[in-house]
Write an enzyme that holds these catalytic residues in place. Structure first.
Site, PDB file in Angstrom:
ATOM      1  N   ASN B  69       0.832  -1.189   0.000  1.00  0.00           N
ATOM      2  CA  ASN B  69       0.000   0.000   0.000  1.00  0.00           C
ATOM      3  C   ASN B  69       0.865   1.237   0.000  1.00  0.00           C
ATOM      4  O   ASN B  69       1.977   1.243   0.518  1.00  0.00           O
ATOM      5  CB  ASN B  69      -0.936   0.016   1.219  1.00  0.00           C
ATOM      6  CG  ASN B  69      -0.299   0.661   2.423  1.00  0.00           C
ATOM      7  OD1 ASN B  69      -0.293   1.895   2.548  1.00  0.00           O
ATOM      8  ND2 ASN B  69       0.269  -0.145   3.295  1.00  0.00           N
ATOM      9  N   ASN B 100      -1.793   6.830  17.099  1.00  0.00           N
ATOM     10  CA  ASN B 100      -0.634   6.859  16.203  1.00  0.00           C
ATOM     11  C   ASN B 100      -0.473   8.280  15.682  1.00  0.00           C
ATOM     12  O   ASN B 100      -1.409   8.867  15.134  1.00  0.00           O
ATOM     13  CB  ASN B 100      -0.828   5.856  15.058  1.00  0.00           C
ATOM     14  CG  ASN B 100       0.414   5.734  14.193  1.00  0.00           C
ATOM     15  OD1 ASN B 100       0.785   6.680  13.493  1.00  0.00           O
ATOM     16  ND2 ASN B 100       1.066   4.586  14.243  1.00  0.00           N
ATOM     17  N   CYS B 131       6.878   5.844   8.316  1.00  0.00           N
ATOM     18  CA  CYS B 131       6.014   5.660   7.151  1.00  0.00           C
ATOM     19  C   CYS B 131       6.864   5.672   5.877  1.00  0.00           C
ATOM     20  O   CYS B 131       7.585   6.632   5.624  1.00  0.00           O
ATOM     21  CB  CYS B 131       4.950   6.744   7.055  1.00  0.00           C
ATOM     22  SG  CYS B 131       3.931   6.537   5.592  1.00  0.00           S
ATOM     23  N   GLY B 244       3.485  -7.176  12.256  1.00  0.00           N
ATOM     24  CA  GLY B 244       3.994  -7.566  10.950  1.00  0.00           C
ATOM     25  C   GLY B 244       3.549  -8.962  10.569  1.00  0.00           C
ATOM     26  O   GLY B 244       4.104  -9.951  11.034  1.00  0.00           O
TER      27      GLY B 244
END
Lengths: 245, 304
Positions: B69, B100, B131, B244
């Site tokens: 993504n 976050n 990010c 993850g």
């Protein structure tokens, strides 16, 4: 939205690459034509969003064009296959805004949601004209089914091998009194329909690469005049006045 | 009866399952499907100082065992989140919320955290210095131990809430970054964010994702995340949120064995919106099979 198992009842090949699938299962989450389902396929991480062609209380009809590995996998499923389905996704068409005589404009596999839409509009007492565009006569499908609903049917093919030679926009121009359209098809078609001066309004169904299909991941957002919208949750139907090309 | 509760820097979670940031929005879509109160916590969508529209389409690509993504931190901005989302979160989730927080400068990180000081439901700040899909001066704060430490210090000075630094795997030595965060005062770390990857379409011969590259997530990254949690557990003494590719209650237990005190679940939510709820329901049986009465005992057990 509901997550449940559907069973493939039968599959029928309509053209070289297009299939009709009928599945049985709980369709109670489906509230409007133009909504879609998101189907989990073995070996694929992401689900595949497929527009709902039509539905009854316990049956779901889909028209599927093979465009990649996922759709190939889907049409290969044999009757009896159980599929994990998220159903009732997206906003769907709002039939109450379409007036007495709207045109339903579809291009290629985009004609799928117009079938259930046409049936329900007729039940509501609206008299839609259905305008369908295909590349050639060989690609055309579902003509008898639409005709059997009893609505006026106009066909266009790019090579003129069936119906008028040209595009679905040419069909709509042939109905000058029509000022409202409900459309689904490839982007260039949607854009051309959107630009027709005769329209006072319309609803346009968009496609997107989706992550989740239910509004969580922001994978499919597009800019509109009304801010960013998620094709999966705020769409897939966007309104004429809000669309940014 | 297995005790599923875990502790993250003084914050008690009734179980270790936390939907990961970016896959759970601000909870609205999932609250339509199930009672979010079954969750240990949830980490809301990465929120920046200003509203962000994110990257152009397409933002999503698929791969064997996962997805990519490049959403690009689309979010309504911290003020709108406090005004519109926080009151709604109060209605749908009564447990501790992980906020976050993103940023493009050290000051922005600190300012965003300061604004959350009085938001009662927010019990932990998860500071995203990782990010892969936004380009702030071409460098992530999370790629350099010194920058990571500077952000940590600035945020710690701006808040009284526990601060967890969310780390990128796109570095040579993630343990070094984690240690720098710990030394700078971080209360914990969360790892991993997505791995930088790409796909190219054979027909168009162009990258599928408009941003060209995207973050890889899903089951395929699980062993990588597990190894990094293992390495970081060896290097620091602060709690680790393992993240993850976790797709099952068994994966969650494995992540805890590697050193995680709690577990975030990301891409699995997009494939199955009930993934986290199912994991919470299955965890007791997994613990029973492992002969564990208190799930917190699993944390780091593989190192002993």
């Amino acid at each position: 939205m509901k997550k449940s198992l559907f069973t493939l009842e039968h599959a029928r090949q309509l053209t070289a690459d297009t299939y009709e699938l009928v599945l049985s299962g709980d369709t109670s989450a489906i509230t409007a034509p133009g909504q879609f389902v998101n189907i989990e396929l073995p070996g694929k991480f992401l689900r595949r969003p497929i527009s709902i062609c039509n539905w009854t209380e316990d049956a779901l009809m889909l028209l599927v064009k093979v465009v990649g590995e996922g759709t190939k996998e889907l049409v290969r499923c044999v009757p009896g296959t159980e599929l994990d389905v998220l159903s009732g996704l997206g906003n769907g068409f709002d039939m109450s805004l379409a007036g007495e005589h709207p045109v339903l404009a579809g291009g290629g596999i985009g004609i799928a949601p117009l079938y259930g839409l046409a049936q329900r509009m007729l039940e509501r007492g609206q008299t839609p004209t259905v305008a369908l565009g295909f590349r050639t006569g060989k690609d055309a499908f579902y003509l008898e089914e639409f005709a059997a609903l009893g609505c006026r049917l106009l066909i266009a093919t790019e090579d003129g091998s069936l119906g008028v030679k040209g595009f679905v926009t040419d069909c709509i121009k042939a109905v000058p009194e029509c000022d409202y359209v409900l459309a689904c098809g490839p982007l260039p078609m949607l854009k051309a329909v959107h630009a027709l001066p005769q329209l006072r309004g319309g609803q346009f169904s968009f496609e997107a690469r989706m992550g989740c299909g239910f509004g969580a991941c922001m994978g499919c957002t597009v800019p509109t005049k009304d801010g960013y919208k998620r094709v999966c949750k705020d769409g897939p139907i966007l309104y004429k006045e809000e669309i940014v090309w | 009866m297995v005790n599923l509760s875990v502790n993250l820097a003084g914050v008690e979670l009734k179980n270790p399952i936390i939907p990961a940031s970016g896959t759970f929005g601000y909870g609205r879509e999932y609250a339509e499907l199930y009672d979010l109160n079954v969750l240990g916590s949830f980490s809301w969508k990465g929120t920046t100082g200003e509203a962000r529209l994110g990257n152009p389409q397409p933002r999503i690509a698929e791969m064997t065992g996962g997805m990519l993504n490049a959403v690009g931190l689309q979010n309504p901005g911290i003020d709108a989140v406090i005004e519109k989302e926080v009151p709604n979160i109060a209605k749908i989730f009564q447990g501790p919320v992980i906020a976050n927080v993103g940023g493009f400068s050290i000051d922005e990180y600190a300012e965003n955290c300061r604004k959350l000081e009085d938001v009662e439901q927010v019990k932990i700040l998860e500071v995203n210095i990782s990010c892969p899909n936004v380009h702030a001066g071409g460098k992530n704060f999370g790629c350099d131990p010194k920058s990571a430490a500077e952000v940590t210090k600035a945020v710690k000075a701006a808040t009284s809430k526990p601060v967890f630094m969310k780390l990128t795997p796109n570095v040579t030595d993630i343990a070094e970054i984690a240690k720098a965060c710990e030394d700078a005062g971080a209360d914990g770390v969360c790892l991993i964010n997505t791995l930088l990857g790409m796909r190219i379409d054979l027909k168009s011969r162009k990258p599928i994702i408009a941003n060209r590259t995207g973050g890889v997530s899903g089951p395929a990254v699980f062993p990588i995340a597990l190894r990094m949690v293992w390495d970081v557990y060896e290097a620091v003494n602060i709690p680790i949120i393992g993240c993850g590719g976790v797709s099952s209650a068994e994966d969650a237990a494995e992540m805890m064995l590697a050193g995680a005190a709690a577990v975030e679940v990301g891409a699995a939510n997009l494939k199955d919106p009930f993934a986290c709820k199912t994991m919470v329901e299955k965890l007791p049986a997994v613990c029973e099979r492992m002969g564990v009465e208190k799930i917190a005992e699993l944390t780091g057990a593989a190192h002993r």
